[in-house]
Design a protein around this motif. Structure first.
Motif, short mmCIF file in Angstrom:
data_model
loop_
_atom_site.label_atom_id
_atom_site.label_comp_id
_atom_site.label_asym_id
_atom_site.label_seq_id
_atom_site.Cartn_x
_atom_site.Cartn_y
_atom_site.Cartn_z
N GLY A 135 0.83 -1.21 0.00
CA GLY A 135 0.00 0.00 0.00
C GLY A 135 0.86 1.25 0.00
O GLY A 135 2.04 1.21 0.36
N VAL A 136 0.27 2.35 -0.43
CA VAL A 136 0.95 3.65 -0.39
C VAL A 136 0.03 4.67 0.26
O VAL A 136 -1.20 4.51 0.25
CB VAL A 136 1.36 4.13 -1.80
CG1 VAL A 136 2.38 3.20 -2.41
CG2 VAL A 136 0.13 4.27 -2.71
N SER A 137 0.62 5.70 0.81
CA SER A 137 -0.15 6.78 1.41
C SER A 137 0.40 8.11 0.91
O SER A 137 1.26 8.16 0.03
CB SER A 137 -0.09 6.71 2.94
OG SER A 137 -0.91 7.70 3.54
N TYR A 138 -0.08 9.20 1.47
CA TYR A 138 0.44 10.52 1.14
C TYR A 138 1.82 10.70 1.77
O TYR A 138 2.06 10.16 2.86
CB TYR A 138 -0.47 11.61 1.70
CG TYR A 138 -1.85 11.73 1.12
CD1 TYR A 138 -2.48 10.68 0.46
CD2 TYR A 138 -2.56 12.92 1.26
CE1 TYR A 138 -3.75 10.81 -0.05
CE2 TYR A 138 -3.84 13.07 0.76
CZ TYR A 138 -4.44 12.00 0.10
OH TYR A 138 -5.70 12.14 -0.39
N PRO A 139 2.71 11.46 1.15
CA PRO A 139 3.97 11.81 1.82
C PRO A 139 3.71 12.55 3.14
O PRO A 139 4.41 12.37 4.11
CB PRO A 139 4.68 12.70 0.81
CG PRO A 139 4.07 12.36 -0.51
CD PRO A 139 2.64 12.01 -0.21
N TYR A 140 2.68 13.40 3.11
CA TYR A 140 2.19 14.06 4.32
C TYR A 140 0.79 14.58 4.01
O TYR A 140 0.35 14.58 2.85
CB TYR A 140 3.10 15.19 4.79
CG TYR A 140 3.37 16.27 3.76
CD1 TYR A 140 2.50 17.34 3.58
CD2 TYR A 140 4.52 16.23 2.97
CE1 TYR A 140 2.74 18.33 2.64
CE2 TYR A 140 4.77 17.22 2.02
CZ TYR A 140 3.88 18.26 1.87
OH TYR A 140 4.13 19.23 0.94
N ALA A 141 0.07 15.00 5.02
CA ALA A 141 -1.32 15.43 4.84
C ALA A 141 -1.44 16.58 3.86
O ALA A 141 -0.59 17.48 3.84
CB ALA A 141 -1.91 15.84 6.20
N ARG A 187 4.06 20.85 8.85
CA ARG A 187 5.42 20.34 9.03
C ARG A 187 5.97 19.78 7.72
O ARG A 187 7.15 19.95 7.40
CB ARG A 187 5.44 19.27 10.12
CG ARG A 187 5.20 19.83 11.52
CD ARG A 187 5.51 18.79 12.59
NE ARG A 187 4.57 17.66 12.54
CZ ARG A 187 3.41 17.64 13.18
NH1 ARG A 187 3.02 18.68 13.90
NH2 ARG A 187 2.64 16.58 13.11
N GLY A 188 5.08 19.13 6.94
CA GLY A 188 5.50 18.60 5.64
C GLY A 188 5.87 19.69 4.66
O GLY A 188 6.85 19.56 3.91
N GLN A 189 5.10 20.77 4.66
CA GLN A 189 5.40 21.89 3.77
C GLN A 189 6.72 22.56 4.14
O GLN A 189 7.49 22.96 3.26
CB GLN A 189 4.25 22.90 3.82
CG GLN A 189 2.98 22.42 3.12
CD GLN A 189 1.85 23.41 3.25
OE1 GLN A 189 1.71 24.09 4.26
NE2 GLN A 189 1.01 23.50 2.21
N ILE A 190 6.98 22.69 5.44
CA ILE A 190 8.24 23.28 5.90
C ILE A 190 9.41 22.40 5.45
O ILE A 190 10.44 22.91 4.97
CB ILE A 190 8.24 23.45 7.43
CG1 ILE A 190 7.22 24.51 7.84
CG2 ILE A 190 9.63 23.82 7.93
CD1 ILE A 190 7.01 24.61 9.34
N LYS A 191 9.25 21.09 5.58
CA LYS A 191 10.30 20.17 5.17
C LYS A 191 10.55 20.26 3.67
O LYS A 191 11.70 20.25 3.21
CB LYS A 191 9.91 18.74 5.57
CG LYS A 191 11.01 17.72 5.39
CD LYS A 191 10.58 16.38 5.91
CE LYS A 191 11.69 15.34 5.74
NZ LYS A 191 11.29 14.00 6.26
N ASP A 192 9.47 20.36 2.88
CA ASP A 192 9.60 20.49 1.42
C ASP A 192 10.32 21.79 1.05
O ASP A 192 11.14 21.81 0.13
CB ASP A 192 8.22 20.45 0.75
CG ASP A 192 7.76 19.01 0.49
OD1 ASP A 192 8.55 18.09 0.73
OD2 ASP A 192 6.60 18.85 0.05
N SER A 193 9.98 22.87 1.74
CA SER A 193 10.59 24.16 1.43
C SER A 193 12.09 24.16 1.71
O SER A 193 12.86 24.80 1.00
CB SER A 193 9.91 25.28 2.23
OG SER A 193 10.15 25.13 3.62
N ARG A 194 12.51 23.43 2.72
CA ARG A 194 13.94 23.32 3.04
C ARG A 194 14.69 22.57 1.96
O ARG A 194 15.85 22.85 1.68
CB ARG A 194 14.12 22.64 4.39
CG ARG A 194 13.70 23.51 5.58
CD ARG A 194 13.76 22.72 6.87
NE ARG A 194 13.37 23.55 8.02
CZ ARG A 194 13.17 23.08 9.25
NH1 ARG A 194 13.31 21.77 9.47
NH2 ARG A 194 12.81 23.88 10.22
#
Length: 320
Positions: free
Chosen positions: A141-147, A310-317
């Motif tokens: 199965g797969v899920s979203y990388p983050y919400a 938190r996911g968006q912050i990680k992506d931006s970095r």
């Protein structure tokens, strides 16, 4: 004492008697439910999985829950057909299992569930031909990388969610089931998610939750269809487990390790069509079911928005 209570009730208005009857019935039903939960979680003996067959098929066995199940099945003396997309990881898991369980026979089948699935299913057909396959663990199965909100889900992720979680589970089951029908025995375990069943809604994971709801309904229908043919179909519904997909590194009392969950999962195979094997998860399910849905929805939305941030912050970095 009972006679005394009955004598007192005779002098009470009808509405008081009705309330007493309803209260007594509710208490007894709750008590029976608790006793059943204690028996299922702690006292009920597991089934002898070898009676289903000497081989098991496990999808997604290189990480997470699938890996835990592969090790637990090997400890039960069952041979394995490991189905995954990475041949190197499949070999690593196979070698690790053989190191601990030297008598276990293992076959590996490379299937890219997000790629040419039909070709992969064909290879599974070839691998199981002539084998006494008794257990199927549909874990891949797969899920979203983050919400994220639904409109933020890109086309590739949308395609993978449906293809892997829905089509993959369906086609692998369709490939293995005829072998079980011929011998009139088998057990199929589909790994669902609390996001689709336990929690009233799972905002910001809408497509993932919907695919797991499909897995639950698919499992229930197959349970009814094939029960009389000696095939036990079950959807296991875990809450959070310490896996890469859940982005949880450390286990805890309410978040088991993959091995901890698999130990509980093995004990429940062959029983109810839907279950939550890890008992702290089932305890949480009971609490959630008593709460108003709008309260749970509000908490879940706030929780998932935090994950999104938190996911968006990680992506931006990563892009800096």
């Amino acid at each position: 004492m009972v006679a005394c209570i009955l004598d007192q009730l005779k002098t009470q208005p009808t509405w008081v008697i009705l309330l007493f009857i309803i209260g007594t019935f509710t208490f007894l039903r709750t008590l029976l439910g608790v006793l059943k939960w204690v028996y299922v979680c702690f006292l009920r003996p597991p089934k002898n999985l070898k009676k289903y067959g000497s081989w098991a098929v496990v999808t997604g066995p290189t990480d997470g829950i699938g890996k835990g199940f592969a090790f637990q099945l090997a400890r039960k003396g069952i041979n394995l057909i490991l189905v995954g997309r990475n041949p190197d990881k499949l070999k690593d898991v196979s070698d690790s299992i053989k190191a601990k369980n030297g008598n276990t026979q293992i076959k590996t089948v490379v299937v890219d569930f997000s790629g040419d699935l039909d070709e992969g299913v064909k290879r599974v057909h070839e691998a199981i031909e002539g084998l006494d396959v008794g257990v199927l663990i549909n874990n891949v199965g797969v899920s979203y990388p983050y919400a994220r909100y639904f409109h933020e889900v890109d086309e590739q992720l949308l395609k993978n969610l449906i293809k892997v979680n829905v089509e993959g589970t369906t086609k692998i089951t369709h490939a293995v089931l005829p072998t079980m029908i011929k011998k009139k025995r088998g057990a199929i375990v589909n790994i669902g998610s609390g996001a689709a069943i336990v929690i009233p809604s799972d905002p910001l994971y809408s497509v993932y939750a919907a695919t797991k709801a499909f897995v639950d309904q698919f499992s229930r229908c197959l349970y009814v269809e094939y029960k009389n043919m000696g095939i036990d179909v079950q959807c296991q519904v875990p809450l959070y487990v310490a896996t890469k997909m859940a982005s949880i590194k450390r286990s805890s009392f309410f978040v088991p390790s993959t091995d901890g969950y698999a130990k509980a999962g093995i004990r429940h195979i062959g029983y109810e069509p839907r279950c939550t094997p890890y008992w702290p998860h089932s305890f949480l399910w009971g609490i959630v079911s008593c709460l108003p849905e709008n309260l749970v929805d509000a908490w879940r939305l706030k929780f998932c928005l935090g994950i999104r941030k938190r996911g968006q912050i990680k992506d931006s970095r990563k892009t800096e």
